[in-house]
Design an enzyme around this catalytic site. Structure first.
Site, mmCIF file in Angstrom:
data_model
loop_
_atom_site.group_PDB
_atom_site.id
_atom_site.type_symbol
_atom_site.label_atom_id
_atom_site.label_comp_id
_atom_site.label_asym_id
_atom_site.label_seq_id
_atom_site.Cartn_x
_atom_site.Cartn_y
_atom_site.Cartn_z
ATOM 1 N N GLY A 20 0.777 -1.240 0.000
ATOM 2 C CA GLY A 20 0.000 0.000 0.000
ATOM 3 C C GLY A 20 0.805 1.284 0.000
ATOM 4 O O GLY A 20 0.317 2.321 0.456
ATOM 5 N N SER A 21 2.009 1.252 -0.587
ATOM 6 C CA SER A 21 2.791 2.498 -0.573
ATOM 7 C C SER A 21 2.159 3.557 -1.486
ATOM 8 O O SER A 21 2.222 4.753 -1.183
ATOM 9 C CB SER A 21 4.255 2.241 -0.947
ATOM 10 O OG SER A 21 4.377 1.877 -2.298
ATOM 11 N N ASN A 22 1.535 3.134 -2.575
ATOM 12 C CA ASN A 22 0.845 4.119 -3.428
ATOM 13 C C ASN A 22 -0.388 4.677 -2.729
ATOM 14 O O ASN A 22 -0.683 5.868 -2.844
ATOM 15 C CB ASN A 22 0.475 3.495 -4.776
ATOM 16 C CG ASN A 22 1.638 3.528 -5.742
ATOM 17 O OD1 ASN A 22 2.049 4.598 -6.185
ATOM 18 N ND2 ASN A 22 2.203 2.366 -6.041
ATOM 19 N N ARG A 73 -15.639 -14.623 -9.003
ATOM 20 C CA ARG A 73 -15.246 -13.232 -9.265
ATOM 21 C C ARG A 73 -16.469 -12.302 -9.378
ATOM 22 O O ARG A 73 -16.471 -11.182 -8.881
ATOM 23 C CB ARG A 73 -14.472 -13.222 -10.593
ATOM 24 C CG ARG A 73 -13.391 -12.206 -10.697
ATOM 25 C CD ARG A 73 -12.585 -12.440 -11.959
ATOM 26 N NE ARG A 73 -11.503 -13.376 -11.759
ATOM 27 C CZ ARG A 73 -10.347 -13.079 -11.167
ATOM 28 N NH1 ARG A 73 -10.124 -11.857 -10.723
ATOM 29 N NH2 ARG A 73 -9.411 -13.976 -11.026
ATOM 30 N N ARG A 99 -6.010 -7.980 -8.594
ATOM 31 C CA ARG A 99 -7.107 -8.853 -9.025
ATOM 32 C C ARG A 99 -7.698 -8.279 -10.299
ATOM 33 O O ARG A 99 -7.866 -7.056 -10.402
ATOM 34 C CB ARG A 99 -8.206 -8.832 -7.971
ATOM 35 C CG ARG A 99 -8.227 -10.013 -7.067
ATOM 36 C CD ARG A 99 -9.388 -9.909 -6.116
ATOM 37 N NE ARG A 99 -10.629 -10.410 -6.718
ATOM 38 C CZ ARG A 99 -10.921 -11.690 -6.851
ATOM 39 N NH1 ARG A 99 -10.077 -12.617 -6.455
ATOM 40 N NH2 ARG A 99 -12.059 -12.073 -7.381
ATOM 41 N N ASN A 115 -5.995 3.261 -12.425
ATOM 42 C CA ASN A 115 -5.008 2.267 -11.971
ATOM 43 C C ASN A 115 -3.604 2.809 -12.184
ATOM 44 O O ASN A 115 -3.376 3.627 -13.066
ATOM 45 C CB ASN A 115 -5.177 0.983 -12.807
ATOM 46 C CG ASN A 115 -4.183 -0.097 -12.428
ATOM 47 O OD1 ASN A 115 -3.980 -0.375 -11.235
ATOM 48 N ND2 ASN A 115 -3.536 -0.699 -13.415
ATOM 49 N N HIS A 117 0.297 1.473 -12.992
ATOM 50 C CA HIS A 117 1.035 0.303 -13.466
ATOM 51 C C HIS A 117 2.518 0.670 -13.592
ATOM 52 O O HIS A 117 2.845 1.751 -14.099
ATOM 53 C CB HIS A 117 0.469 -0.154 -14.823
ATOM 54 C CG HIS A 117 1.159 -1.370 -15.341
ATOM 55 N ND1 HIS A 117 0.913 -2.633 -14.833
ATOM 56 C CD2 HIS A 117 2.115 -1.516 -16.286
ATOM 57 C CE1 HIS A 117 1.685 -3.510 -15.465
ATOM 58 N NE2 HIS A 117 2.420 -2.853 -16.342
#
Ligand code: GAR
Length: 223
Positions: A20-22, A73, A99, A115, A117
């Site tokens: 969870g650093s972001n 899912r 996920r 998101n 990446h």
């Protein structure tokens, strides 16, 4: 930052799976009074995610939704979507959420789901990006914040940062250099989206900020 006094902040949920650093960089940025978004909730699909503990300690609303407890899912994503809707979430930021999301979840949050990446997309989608960048011999790598579409690591690009790849780099060295850039662009990209400065137009983002056209990263440096 362009937040006007009195303009309501957009309610953001951050989805994580691990360290969870972001998430931390988003939470810290959102503490600024003029930041256009507030972190209204942190959700992890892994109850033991380190980031969840940190978020809890900050007094943020947190939720562990163990995906192994769901039939499939579709059930997990359906429940996740209703939790987010009940919390009046307006934007969802995936921050190391490892996920794949179903087509119906992505459709429900179309242009509200972003998101980060760790590569310069469209290069090196998927996992193990840094080792693959080293194996390909690229001299520049980086990170990308983008709107999410059903296909993995595809979607209109909001912001990117480039870093040099050094001949001596291990995958860990490169990951650390890219991660430092991630921590800068994610808060910036979220602010662009939350303030309405990054708008999707077709399959690209129209954004208004000025770009310094003289800024070129040479790697290796010019001789
Ligand atoms: C980050 O490097 C992020 O870009 C990456 O996982 C890491 C999570 O770190 N995400 C992906 O690879 C998604 N395709 P963090 O938990 O410390 O933010």
């Amino acid at each position: 930052m362009t937040q006007l006094t009195g303009t309501p902040k957009r309610r953001v949920a951050i989805l994580i799976s691990g360290r969870g650093s972001n998430m931390k960089s988003l939470v810290e940025a959102a503490r600024a009074p003029n930041y256009p978004a507030e972190v209204a909730m942190v959700v992890s699909n892994r109850p033991d995610a380190l980031g969840l503990e940190w978020a809890k300690a900050q007094g943020l609303p947190t939720l562990a939704m163990d995906h192994t407890h769901y039939e499939d899912r579709a059930h997990f994503d359906c429940q996740l979507s209703s939790v987010l809707q009940s919390a009046k979430i307006e934007l969802v930021a995936l921050a190391g959420f490892m996920r794949l999301l179903t087509e119906s979840f992505v459709a429900a949050w179309h242009d509200k789901l972003i998101n980060i990446h760790p590569s310069l997309l469209p290069a090196f989608k998927g996992l193990n990006t840094h080792q693959r960048a080293l194996d390909a011999g690229v001299r520049v790598s980086g990170c990308t914040v983008h709107f999410v579409r059903t296909e993995m690591d595809v979607g209109p690009i909001i912001q990117q940062a480039a870093v040099p790849v050094l001949p001596s780099d291990s995958a860990e060295d490169l990951a650390a250099r890219v991660l430092a850039a991630e921590h800068k662009i994610y808060p910036s990209a979220l602010a662009l989206v939350a303030s309405g400065q990054a708008v999707v137009d077709g399959d690209q983002v129209r954004s208004t900020p000025q770009v310094n056209q003289q800024q070129t990263l040479f790697s290796p440096p010019l001789q």
